[in-house]
Design a protein around this motif. Structure first.
Motif, PDB file in Angstrom:
ATOM      1  N   LEU A 112       0.319  19.401 -15.128  1.00  0.00           N
ATOM      2  CA  LEU A 112      -0.848  19.215 -15.671  1.00  0.00           C
ATOM      3  C   LEU A 112      -1.388  19.860 -16.741  1.00  0.00           C
ATOM      4  O   LEU A 112      -1.948  19.287 -17.710  1.00  0.00           O
ATOM      5  CB  LEU A 112      -2.026  19.076 -14.551  1.00  0.00           C
ATOM      6  CG  LEU A 112      -3.385  18.415 -14.614  1.00  0.00           C
ATOM      7  CD1 LEU A 112      -3.156  16.860 -14.767  1.00  0.00           C
ATOM      8  CD2 LEU A 112      -4.332  18.802 -13.481  1.00  0.00           C
ATOM      9  N   GLY A 115       0.246  19.173 -20.016  1.00  0.00           N
ATOM     10  CA  GLY A 115      -0.207  17.928 -20.709  1.00  0.00           C
ATOM     11  C   GLY A 115       0.457  16.656 -19.987  1.00  0.00           C
ATOM     12  O   GLY A 115       0.283  15.390 -20.578  1.00  0.00           O
ATOM     13  N   TYR A 116       1.174  16.653 -18.779  1.00  0.00           N
ATOM     14  CA  TYR A 116       1.775  15.361 -18.362  1.00  0.00           C
ATOM     15  C   TYR A 116       0.513  14.744 -17.545  1.00  0.00           C
ATOM     16  O   TYR A 116      -0.167  15.125 -16.702  1.00  0.00           O
ATOM     17  CB  TYR A 116       2.751  15.896 -17.344  1.00  0.00           C
ATOM     18  CG  TYR A 116       3.507  14.493 -16.621  1.00  0.00           C
ATOM     19  CD1 TYR A 116       4.392  13.987 -17.659  1.00  0.00           C
ATOM     20  CD2 TYR A 116       3.271  14.088 -15.403  1.00  0.00           C
ATOM     21  CE1 TYR A 116       5.109  13.079 -17.189  1.00  0.00           C
ATOM     22  CE2 TYR A 116       3.887  13.047 -15.173  1.00  0.00           C
ATOM     23  CZ  TYR A 116       4.854  12.345 -15.964  1.00  0.00           C
ATOM     24  OH  TYR A 116       5.404  11.269 -15.500  1.00  0.00           O
ATOM     25  N   ARG A 117       0.191  13.709 -17.928  1.00  0.00           N
ATOM     26  CA  ARG A 117      -0.991  12.855 -17.699  1.00  0.00           C
ATOM     27  C   ARG A 117      -0.919  11.792 -16.670  1.00  0.00           C
ATOM     28  O   ARG A 117      -1.785  11.096 -16.243  1.00  0.00           O
ATOM     29  CB  ARG A 117      -1.818  12.282 -18.742  1.00  0.00           C
ATOM     30  CG  ARG A 117      -2.345  13.314 -19.693  1.00  0.00           C
ATOM     31  CD  ARG A 117      -3.318  14.164 -18.995  1.00  0.00           C
ATOM     32  NE  ARG A 117      -3.769  15.379 -19.754  1.00  0.00           N
ATOM     33  CZ  ARG A 117      -3.860  16.543 -19.295  1.00  0.00           C
ATOM     34  NH1 ARG A 117      -3.580  16.920 -18.177  1.00  0.00           N
ATOM     35  NH2 ARG A 117      -4.292  17.528 -20.077  1.00  0.00           N
ATOM     36  N   ASN A 118       0.505  11.278 -16.249  1.00  0.00           N
ATOM     37  CA  ASN A 118       0.929  10.357 -15.405  1.00  0.00           C
ATOM     38  C   ASN A 118       0.481  10.858 -13.709  1.00  0.00           C
ATOM     39  O   ASN A 118       1.605  11.358 -13.136  1.00  0.00           O
ATOM     40  CB  ASN A 118       2.075   9.704 -15.371  1.00  0.00           C
ATOM     41  CG  ASN A 118       2.422   8.468 -14.556  1.00  0.00           C
ATOM     42  OD1 ASN A 118       1.461   8.247 -13.628  1.00  0.00           O
ATOM     43  ND2 ASN A 118       3.360   7.717 -14.869  1.00  0.00           N
ATOM     44  N   HIS A 119      -0.700  10.946 -13.269  1.00  0.00           N
ATOM     45  CA  HIS A 119      -1.216  11.509 -12.007  1.00  0.00           C
ATOM     46  C   HIS A 119      -0.155  11.154 -10.760  1.00  0.00           C
ATOM     47  O   HIS A 119      -0.030  11.979 -10.205  1.00  0.00           O
ATOM     48  CB  HIS A 119      -2.556  11.349 -11.860  1.00  0.00           C
ATOM     49  CG  HIS A 119      -3.430  12.152 -13.006  1.00  0.00           C
ATOM     50  ND1 HIS A 119      -3.123  13.442 -13.164  1.00  0.00           N
ATOM     51  CD2 HIS A 119      -4.235  11.781 -13.683  1.00  0.00           C
ATOM     52  CE1 HIS A 119      -4.026  13.670 -14.657  1.00  0.00           C
ATOM     53  NE2 HIS A 119      -4.689  12.705 -14.494  1.00  0.00           N
TER      54      HIS A 119
END
Length: 152
Positions: A112, A115-119
């Motif tokens: 998170l 920058g990874y936003r696919n929760h």
């Protein structure tokens, strides 16, 4: 003798690996296990020495572009320090919370932060990966990982 950065780095790596190997030979041996606790660390230490020797004799020269690539902007240094702090927090929580919970928190929080936003995918990976690793180590390899507050 030490003309290039690769040669200097390889000498450091050889010294580091030698100290690492010295410590691995001091690990406790267990009589009734198929693979002892010092096997993987010893292999990694020797592999590091071999790769460092290859790096020492590498003939590639460093260009001006490669030197410029090596400079790290201040913003990225802060990111590296933050990830390093997360790693230390992970290490601190490993015994308290156990491998599964601390790994879940680390994988989710670090991805998170980076920058990874696919929760949805992030939650799935941060739950399944530590569980698979924990079950594989504890029940297949019979290497006990910290249990923490979980009952299994």
């Amino acid at each position: 003798m030490l003309k290039t950065l690769n040669q200097k780095l390889s000498l450091f790596l050889i010294l580091f690996a030698s100290g690492y190997l010295y410590l691995t030979y001091n690990l406790k041996e267990y009589p009734y296990v198929p693979v002892d606790s010092d096997f993987v660390p010893k292999v990694l230490g020797y592999v590091l020495i071999v790769l460092a020797v290859f790096l020492y004799f590498d003939k590639s020269s460093e260009t001006k572009e490669e030197k410029e690539k090596r400079t790290i902007p201040k913003k990225e240094i802060l990111v590296l320090l933050a990830v390093g702090a997360m790693i230390f927090l992970y290490i601190f929580l490993l015994e308290l919370l156990g491998f599964v919970l601390s790994s879940m928190l680390f994988v989710f929080g670090c991805s998170l932060f980076l920058g990874y936003r696919n929760h949805k995918v992030n939650v799935i990976v941060s739950v399944i990966f530590p569980l698979v690793m924990y079950l594989s180590f504890n029940y297949l390899l019979q290497i006990k990982l910290p249990q923490g507050i979980l009952p299994f």
